[in-house]
Design a protein around this motif. Structure first.
Motif, PDB file in Angstrom:
ATOM      1  N   GLY A  73      33.458  -7.608 -45.793  1.00  0.00           N
ATOM      2  CA  GLY A  73      32.212  -7.054 -45.292  1.00  0.00           C
ATOM      3  C   GLY A  73      32.204  -5.559 -45.509  1.00  0.00           C
ATOM      4  O   GLY A  73      33.201  -4.981 -45.967  1.00  0.00           O
ATOM      5  N   GLU A  74      31.074  -4.965 -45.172  1.00  0.00           N
ATOM      6  CA  GLU A  74      30.946  -3.528 -45.371  1.00  0.00           C
ATOM      7  C   GLU A  74      31.946  -2.786 -44.474  1.00  0.00           C
ATOM      8  O   GLU A  74      32.134  -3.138 -43.318  1.00  0.00           O
ATOM      9  CB  GLU A  74      29.521  -3.096 -45.044  1.00  0.00           C
ATOM     10  CG  GLU A  74      28.924  -2.226 -46.118  1.00  0.00           C
ATOM     11  CD  GLU A  74      27.447  -2.010 -45.915  1.00  0.00           C
ATOM     12  OE1 GLU A  74      27.105  -1.006 -45.286  1.00  0.00           O
ATOM     13  OE2 GLU A  74      26.647  -2.856 -46.366  1.00  0.00           O
ATOM     14  N   ILE A  75      32.547  -1.778 -45.014  1.00  0.00           N
ATOM     15  CA  ILE A  75      33.565  -1.025 -44.281  1.00  0.00           C
ATOM     16  C   ILE A  75      32.928  -0.319 -43.086  1.00  0.00           C
ATOM     17  O   ILE A  75      31.803   0.176 -43.167  1.00  0.00           O
ATOM     18  CB  ILE A  75      34.271  -0.024 -45.227  1.00  0.00           C
ATOM     19  CG1 ILE A  75      35.520   0.554 -44.585  1.00  0.00           C
ATOM     20  CG2 ILE A  75      33.326   1.079 -45.677  1.00  0.00           C
ATOM     21  CD1 ILE A  75      36.446   1.231 -45.568  1.00  0.00           C
ATOM     22  N   SER A  76      33.646  -0.315 -41.983  1.00  0.00           N
ATOM     23  CA  SER A  76      33.111   0.325 -40.779  1.00  0.00           C
ATOM     24  C   SER A  76      33.462   1.807 -40.799  1.00  0.00           C
ATOM     25  O   SER A  76      34.336   2.246 -41.544  1.00  0.00           O
ATOM     26  CB  SER A  76      33.715  -0.318 -39.537  1.00  0.00           C
ATOM     27  OG  SER A  76      35.080   0.005 -39.447  1.00  0.00           O
ATOM     28  N   SER A  77      32.771   2.575 -39.961  1.00  0.00           N
ATOM     29  CA  SER A  77      33.027   4.020 -39.968  1.00  0.00           C
ATOM     30  C   SER A  77      34.440   4.305 -39.468  1.00  0.00           C
ATOM     31  O   SER A  77      35.093   5.249 -39.918  1.00  0.00           O
ATOM     32  CB  SER A  77      31.989   4.745 -39.126  1.00  0.00           C
ATOM     33  OG  SER A  77      31.927   4.171 -37.848  1.00  0.00           O
ATOM     34  N   GLY A  78      34.935   3.460 -38.542  1.00  0.00           N
ATOM     35  CA  GLY A  78      36.300   3.639 -38.057  1.00  0.00           C
ATOM     36  C   GLY A  78      37.312   3.449 -39.173  1.00  0.00           C
ATOM     37  O   GLY A  78      38.260   4.227 -39.306  1.00  0.00           O
ATOM     38  N   GLN A  79      37.106   2.414 -39.984  1.00  0.00           N
ATOM     39  CA  GLN A  79      38.018   2.173 -41.101  1.00  0.00           C
ATOM     40  C   GLN A  79      37.953   3.311 -42.112  1.00  0.00           C
ATOM     41  O   GLN A  79      38.961   3.689 -42.695  1.00  0.00           O
ATOM     42  CB  GLN A  79      37.642   0.861 -41.805  1.00  0.00           C
ATOM     43  CG  GLN A  79      38.155  -0.369 -41.086  1.00  0.00           C
ATOM     44  CD  GLN A  79      37.611  -1.635 -41.726  1.00  0.00           C
ATOM     45  OE1 GLN A  79      36.405  -1.817 -41.811  1.00  0.00           O
ATOM     46  NE2 GLN A  79      38.484  -2.491 -42.180  1.00  0.00           N
ATOM     47  N   LEU A  80      36.738   3.838 -42.283  1.00  0.00           N
ATOM     48  CA  LEU A  80      36.576   4.963 -43.213  1.00  0.00           C
ATOM     49  C   LEU A  80      37.385   6.158 -42.739  1.00  0.00           C
ATOM     50  O   LEU A  80      38.034   6.838 -43.527  1.00  0.00           O
ATOM     51  CB  LEU A  80      35.102   5.353 -43.313  1.00  0.00           C
ATOM     52  CG  LEU A  80      34.278   4.677 -44.397  1.00  0.00           C
ATOM     53  CD1 LEU A  80      32.846   5.166 -44.350  1.00  0.00           C
ATOM     54  CD2 LEU A  80      34.872   4.929 -45.772  1.00  0.00           C
ATOM     55  N   ASP A  81      37.359   6.397 -41.424  1.00  0.00           N
ATOM     56  CA  ASP A  81      38.109   7.521 -40.873  1.00  0.00           C
ATOM     57  C   ASP A  81      39.605   7.341 -41.067  1.00  0.00           C
ATOM     58  O   ASP A  81      40.335   8.285 -41.314  1.00  0.00           O
ATOM     59  CB  ASP A  81      37.808   7.677 -39.372  1.00  0.00           C
ATOM     60  CG  ASP A  81      36.371   8.114 -39.149  1.00  0.00           C
ATOM     61  OD1 ASP A  81      35.765   8.638 -40.105  1.00  0.00           O
ATOM     62  OD2 ASP A  81      35.869   7.922 -38.026  1.00  0.00           O
ATOM     63  N   ARG A  82      40.049   6.086 -40.926  1.00  0.00           N
ATOM     64  CA  ARG A  82      41.489   5.825 -41.043  1.00  0.00           C
ATOM     65  C   ARG A  82      41.958   5.813 -42.491  1.00  0.00           C
ATOM     66  O   ARG A  82      43.148   5.841 -42.760  1.00  0.00           O
ATOM     67  CB  ARG A  82      41.816   4.479 -40.387  1.00  0.00           C
ATOM     68  CG  ARG A  82      41.803   4.527 -38.871  1.00  0.00           C
ATOM     69  CD  ARG A  82      42.439   3.271 -38.296  1.00  0.00           C
ATOM     70  NE  ARG A  82      41.723   2.064 -38.648  1.00  0.00           N
ATOM     71  CZ  ARG A  82      40.654   1.627 -37.993  1.00  0.00           C
ATOM     72  NH1 ARG A  82      40.180   2.285 -36.974  1.00  0.00           N
ATOM     73  NH2 ARG A  82      40.050   0.516 -38.364  1.00  0.00           N
ATOM     74  N   TYR A 110      39.995   6.320 -50.410  1.00  0.00           N
ATOM     75  CA  TYR A 110      39.628   5.404 -51.494  1.00  0.00           C
ATOM     76  C   TYR A 110      38.230   4.860 -51.293  1.00  0.00           C
ATOM     77  O   TYR A 110      37.447   4.726 -52.209  1.00  0.00           O
ATOM     78  CB  TYR A 110      40.640   4.262 -51.557  1.00  0.00           C
ATOM     79  CG  TYR A 110      40.299   3.215 -52.595  1.00  0.00           C
ATOM     80  CD1 TYR A 110      40.677   3.392 -53.924  1.00  0.00           C
ATOM     81  CD2 TYR A 110      39.603   2.053 -52.259  1.00  0.00           C
ATOM     82  CE1 TYR A 110      40.360   2.447 -54.882  1.00  0.00           C
ATOM     83  CE2 TYR A 110      39.284   1.106 -53.217  1.00  0.00           C
ATOM     84  CZ  TYR A 110      39.664   1.302 -54.529  1.00  0.00           C
ATOM     85  OH  TYR A 110      39.340   0.373 -55.472  1.00  0.00           O
ATOM     86  N   TYR A 111      37.913   4.584 -50.024  1.00  0.00           N
ATOM     87  CA  TYR A 111      36.654   3.889 -49.751  1.00  0.00           C
ATOM     88  C   TYR A 111      35.504   4.853 -49.555  1.00  0.00           C
ATOM     89  O   TYR A 111      35.691   6.001 -49.161  1.00  0.00           O
ATOM     90  CB  TYR A 111      36.797   3.016 -48.507  1.00  0.00           C
ATOM     91  CG  TYR A 111      37.792   1.905 -48.697  1.00  0.00           C
ATOM     92  CD1 TYR A 111      37.453   0.771 -49.424  1.00  0.00           C
ATOM     93  CD2 TYR A 111      39.077   1.997 -48.163  1.00  0.00           C
ATOM     94  CE1 TYR A 111      38.369  -0.249 -49.614  1.00  0.00           C
ATOM     95  CE2 TYR A 111      39.999   0.987 -48.347  1.00  0.00           C
ATOM     96  CZ  TYR A 111      39.638  -0.139 -49.072  1.00  0.00           C
ATOM     97  OH  TYR A 111      40.533  -1.134 -49.269  1.00  0.00           O
ATOM     98  N   LYS A 112      34.336   4.346 -49.856  1.00  0.00           N
ATOM     99  CA  LYS A 112      33.104   5.095 -49.616  1.00  0.00           C
ATOM    100  C   LYS A 112      32.202   4.226 -48.722  1.00  0.00           C
ATOM    101  O   LYS A 112      32.349   3.013 -48.689  1.00  0.00           O
ATOM    102  CB  LYS A 112      32.374   5.364 -50.928  1.00  0.00           C
ATOM    103  CG  LYS A 112      33.117   6.304 -51.856  1.00  0.00           C
ATOM    104  CD  LYS A 112      32.750   7.742 -51.554  1.00  0.00           C
ATOM    105  CE  LYS A 112      33.592   8.723 -52.319  1.00  0.00           C
ATOM    106  NZ  LYS A 112      35.032   8.631 -52.129  1.00  0.00           N
ATOM    107  N   GLN A 113      31.327   4.921 -48.053  1.00  0.00           N
ATOM    108  CA  GLN A 113      30.341   4.211 -47.226  1.00  0.00           C
ATOM    109  C   GLN A 113      29.685   3.099 -48.052  1.00  0.00           C
ATOM    110  O   GLN A 113      29.284   3.330 -49.186  1.00  0.00           O
ATOM    111  CB  GLN A 113      29.284   5.215 -46.776  1.00  0.00           C
ATOM    112  CG  GLN A 113      28.280   4.660 -45.802  1.00  0.00           C
ATOM    113  CD  GLN A 113      28.798   4.738 -44.388  1.00  0.00           C
ATOM    114  OE1 GLN A 113      29.354   5.742 -43.980  1.00  0.00           O
ATOM    115  NE2 GLN A 113      28.618   3.665 -43.654  1.00  0.00           N
ATOM    116  N   GLY A 114      29.605   1.921 -47.467  1.00  0.00           N
ATOM    117  CA  GLY A 114      28.937   0.825 -48.173  1.00  0.00           C
ATOM    118  C   GLY A 114      29.878  -0.026 -49.009  1.00  0.00           C
ATOM    119  O   GLY A 114      29.481  -1.052 -49.529  1.00  0.00           O
TER     120      GLY A 114
END
Lengths: 424, 600
Positions: free
Chosen positions: B161-170, B175-179
């Motif tokens: 699923g779409e990455i959450s903002s918490g995962q983005l912070d961690r 590597y990951y971008k929003q969406g």
């Protein structure tokens, strides 16, 4: 025909060289503006603008030769007829011209489109030179001023009927010539004052500050000079007039057509609508600004190439130069224009007849105005006005009219030895 | 007077030139923001999303693949619809849908693309393509969604699923971008780094209308994407499918392990859901719906549900007794029901009999001897020492802490230490009579179904286990799996002690679960009952088979199905038969299991 008429040695080769340099640099830039790396075409390809422009350049050379072989008195003697002919043409344009963007500024003759407003410049220049050449003509006197402004305002009025504000505005360039020919300096001081007040009134949100500033300056001026009641009254009236004027600006602006209002507002804040009215200026600045010191290299520009700048091969041709050749390229071209204008002033001053000198200053005025306003608008120093960069911009009317304008003077200059010394 | 005016004009000419050149110098040389803006304008950074790795079952059957879907995108600024009715006809939507999607797109951005029609079907896509040219501002964008040939093993496979903002912070590697899509559970999450591949970046030049004008600097800065690695799972799709059929309509877990390797052959969490519903555009809607259901289909029971182990734990007690020498095969205790309840069976029994008959008083008395060895004269102290030593031995069986299966959020259950009782009763205020429930696997003791299956594997292996795992190979290479899954874990019990246990378990089937008996394959098993204070007890059964050369170890939990001999043992037996023989010889038993509806 007099022997001296085609004396090649008397042609001012400095001006001719600069002219050709600018035309060719312009031509290369037109090619760059339309170049598509995915479908590259040769610069001579007639299906693209650079090929078309080459044809027009060839026609310009023919025009030059025709002017150079003609009798120099031809222009002087026929100047008023040429003027009348063009005024009639201008009169006809709003009725029979081709409708483009809500304006009828163009005549269409088959594949050739001609803009009478462009050619009327040299006609007006000739007429002004003719009218003002009489030794008794004195611009410091009211009735002569009326004549001179009459000759000038007629084409302006006719062009405004089209309506083509940009081209009409160019005619005010003749004020530079008027200045040289003795129009009192206070006209210019007043004019500059008005322009300053206008700009300030537009730029400052609250006109109250401006009014306060005008009052303060008026008060100081009254206080510093001779304190007679007449003088105090005169200054007070001027001050109050300026305040009233500043308040009227907003009203006048609100009555302008929307696109002109927007052009003015964008000057003060191009960010108000970067995708809308600010687009031209924003994109033009981005294109030029991204050029850096040395530019991205010929045909390597991305902004101009990918159509981010509208009108890039005509009015915004300077963007291509700025992007691909950087500041150094800008320096070369601005240097060429400055050198050309400087040279023309020197030439004008060496004329033996008033006619030639006045005509020379008309050429200077028109070129100066186009050069200054066109580049200033591409870098956001002036509202967007649809006027071309002389010798540079794509288009036959523009190239030919500037060529005629310039080379009549080159011709007059080359024949100055055979002209009677009527200068005084 | 006029003599100075030409000079003024010349000064003016040079002044204007100087002003222009100064301004140009400011924007071209001094201010570099225009260069950045120009790049943002004309150079588009296009992320090339790699193909996510596929998942195969242990026999090479495809479990998860990528299915391309097509979204019709719109750029409102350029969109010209013309005849709305015709447009709706061609693209197969209603006028209301068009207006709604277009309004949403316009509200989002006038210049950036937004979806106009999501998930155009492949057949429609082919038809629509010819018409695209008539409509400026619309184009097709291809994405891919995870798809499942069989709607099984949803919990083990997990979903993306779409990455959450918490995962983005961690995400410290940025590597990951929003969406971006990322594995959110199961294998998808655990092996995210293998499955995702490496994103590529292309810099392409676009003109003012966003039309591609070729690579920037001939692709000098471009990087190619690297496809994700394909994963071979240990799951046997046939067995998984069969198990899910058996468990359909029930609540519970089935975990089957290959004892010699720790490979999980089947992992069922019932009730289950179709993994296809957690893909694509409907993800959030369906997720919310599943999350709201009372039966908790998203709850991964095999690794997250914990129950008291019940009678099955008696085997562990027996092994600890044998290893410590406290119990001998011939040790007998009377079935003294005044100590703890039991059922009718011959008394007294030896160890074999105790396992076979699952005698509660036997273990009550045996456990007392394991705990109270009179090391300390203080009963309380003695109990504490005994409990903690016992606990250390129990932990070696992979209990009391998570095993480390390759799935996120594994629970570890709990095996109580003296600290727990100290906290509850106070230090020195509890003794054997407080904790005797542990003897029969009740009390303050919790295990997961996975741990139970692992226990079965330990019994099958006679004293060792490999950490259960779902990964068999990465890119077809078994050596690439995490190293900890190839480490043999000894439980600290002499293998010879298992002979008696295995015999007793095989016998026990006749005693407590004769339904589970297979004619030609010897199954060793043990029933259990997990006490449920909220209703009918949970039916529990563990087994391995064939007894002589175990190929499968299994734990089955059926919630609210009562005593373990019924639902759980039958299910386990059928699973074993299915796995070992590939077919079912006892349709009646299968019908019995299928008919059982133990959900209340």
């Amino acid at each position: 025909m007099r022997e001296a008429d085609i004396n090649i040695n008397r042609v001012d080769w400095v001006v001719v060289s600069i002219y050709f340099a600018l035309v060719f640099i312009g031509w290369f830039n037109i090619y760059a503006a339309v170049f598509d790396s995915q479908y590259p075409k040769a610069i001579f390809d007639l299906s693209i603008n650079s090929g078309q422009q080459l044809v027009r350049m060839a026609a310009a050379v023919v025009i030059i030769i025709l002017i150079m072989v003609a009798d120099h008195r031809f222009f002087e003697n026929l100047s008023l007829y040429i003027y009348i002919a063009f005024m009639l043409l201008l009169l006809a344009t709003p009725f029979f011209g081709k409708l483009v963007n809500g304006q009828r500024a163009w005549f269409e003759f088959g594949p050739i489109q001609v803009q009478p407003g462009e050619f009327a410049k040299f006609a007006t220049a000739l007429a002004l030179a003719k009218v003002m050449e009489r030794p008794t003509f004195d611009l410091s006197k009211k009735n002569y001023q009326l004549i001179a402004f009459g000759v000038l305002l007629l084409p302006i009025a006719l062009i405004l009927l089209q309506p083509d504000t940009g081209t009409a505005m160019v005619y005010f360039a003749f004020l530079i010539m008027f200045y040289r020919e003795g129009l009192p300096a206070w006209y210019y001081i007043l004019g500059l004052g008005m322009v300053t007040v206008t700009l300030l009134a537009l730029a400052i949100e609250n006109n109250l500050y401006l009014a306060a500033a005008i009052l303060a300056i008026t008060g100081i001026l009254i206080f510093l000079g001779k304190r007679t009641w007449q003088r105090a009254l005169a200054f007070s009236l001027i001050g109050l007039g300026l305040i009233a004027y500043s308040y009227s600006i907003d009203f006048v602006v609100s009555k302008l057509p929307d696109h002109q209002q927007n052009r003015i507002m964008v000057l003060f804040n191009p960010d108000i609508d970067p995708l809308g009215v600010g687009w031209n200026v924003t994109q033009s600045k981005i294109a030029i600004g991204s050029g850096g010191l040395l530019g991205k290299g010929y045909l390597e520009g991305t902004q101009t190439k990918f159509d981010f700048v509208p009108e890039q091969h005509t009015d915004f041709i300077f963007c291509t130069l700025g992007e691909e050749f950087g500041w150094v390229g800008s320096l070369v071209v601005i240097g060429l224009f400055a050198a050309l204008l400087y040279r023309l002033v020197l030439m004008a001053e060496r004329q033996k007849t008033r006619f030639s000198r006045i005509y020379g200053y008309c050429v200077i005025s028109i070129l100066m105005f186009h050069f200054m306003i066109n580049i200033a608008m591409t870098i956001g120093l002036f509202p967007v006005v649809g006027i071309p960069l002389p010798f540079f911009s794509y288009g036959g009317s523009s190239l030919w009219s500037f060529t005629i304008l310039l080379f009549i003077f080159v011709k007059l200059d080359a024949s100055r030895a055979s002209q009677l010394g009527r200068l005084n | 007077m006029n003599d100075q005016r030409p000079v003024v004009i010349i000064i003016f000419i040079f002044l204007v030139s100087a002003v222009l050149l100064t301004k140009l110098f400011m924007i071209q040389v001094v201010d570099d923001s225009f260069l950045k803006k120009a790049e943002r304008n004309a150079i588009q950074r296009v992320v090339d999303h790699p193909y996510r790795g596929l998942v195969y079952d242990r026999n090479g059957k495809l479990m998860v693949y990528n299915n391309p879907i097509f979204d019709l995108m719109v750029v409102p600024k350029e969109f010209k619809v013309g005849d709305t009715t015709r447009f709706c006809q061609i693209f197969g939507i209603t006028k209301e849908q068009l207006i709604e999607a277009y309004t949403a797109a316009k509200n989002y951005s006038r210049v950036k693309p937004s979806p106009l029609i999501k998930q155009v079907s492949t057949t429609n896509f082919a038809r629509i393509q010819d018409y695209l040219i008539d409509y400026p501002g619309v184009f097709i964008m291809t994405r891919s969604v995870r798809s499942y040939p069989l709607p099984i093993a949803s919990h083990a496979l997990g979903y993306i699923g779409e990455i959450s903002s918490g995962q983005l912070d961690r995400d410290s590697a940025k590597y990951y971008k929003q969406g971006d899509y990322v594995g959110l559970s199961g294998i998808e999450r655990y092996y995210e780094n293998d499955l995702r591949g490496v994103k590529g970046v292309k810099y392409k030049m676009v003109n003012v209308r966003g039309v591609d004008k070729g690579p920037f600097k001939d692709g000098e800065y471009d990087t190619a994407s690297v496809a994700g690695k394909n994963i071979t799972s240990t799951i046997d799709m046939d067995l998984q499918l069969y198990g899910e059929m058996l468990m359909n309509g029930k609540t519970g877990s089935v975990v089957a392990i290959e004892p010699k390797t720790g490979e999980i052959l089947a992992m069922i969490s019932a009730p289950f859901y179709d993994p296809n519903v957690l893909t694509g555009a409907e993800f959030s809607k369906n997720y919310r719906k599943l999350n709201g259901e009372v039966s908790k289909p998203l709850f991964n029971r095999p690794i997250m549900a914990t129950y008291p182990p019940g009678s099955i734990f008696k085997i562990v007690q027996s092994l600890i007794g044998l290893e410590t020498g406290i119990l001998k095969p011939e040790t007998t205790f009377a079935c003294n029901r005044s100590l703890v309840a039991c059922h009718n069976h011959p008394s007294p029994s030896n160890l074999f009999g105790a396992i076979r008959n699952s005698c509660n008083p036997y273990y009550h008395q045996a456990f007392r001897q394991i705990i109270n060895r009179e090391i300390s004269s203080n009963t309380f102290k003695d109990t504490e020492i005994g409990l903690n030593e016992w606990r250390d031995r129990v932990l070696k069986f992979g209990l009391g802490g998570s095993l480390g299966v390759d799935m996120p959020n594994e629970k570890g259950g709990s095996i109580p230490s003296s600290k727990l009782y100290d906290r509850v009763y106070g230090s020195g205020r509890w003794k054997y009579s407080t904790i005797y429930s542990l003897s029969i696997g009740q009390g303050e003791m919790l295990v997961t179904p996975l741990q139970m299956a692992n226990l079965a594997a330990i019994f099958a292996n006679k004293g060792y286990y490999y950490t259960p795992h779902l990964i068999k190979a990465i890119e077809g290479d078994p050596s690439q799996i995490p190293a900890n899954y190839r480490v043999k874990n000894e439980v600290g019990i002499n293998p010879m002690h298992f002979d008696l246990i295995q015999d007793a378990m095989a016998e026990a089937l006749y005693g407590t679960a004769n339904r589970a008996v297979l004619k030609d394959i010897v199954i060793a098993g043990k029933t259990g009952t997990a006490q449920n204070p909220h209703g009918e007890d949970h039916s529990v059964f563990i087994a391995f088979a064939p007894k002589e050369d175990p190929k499968i170890a299994i734990a089955v939990y059926v919630e609210n199905a009562g005593w373990g001999g019924r639902a759980a043992a039958s299910t386990a037996s059928l699973m074993i038969e299915k796995y070992l023989k590939g077919e079912i010889s006892r349709p009646a038993l299968q019908d019995y299991v299928l008919a059982g509806n133990f959900i209340y």
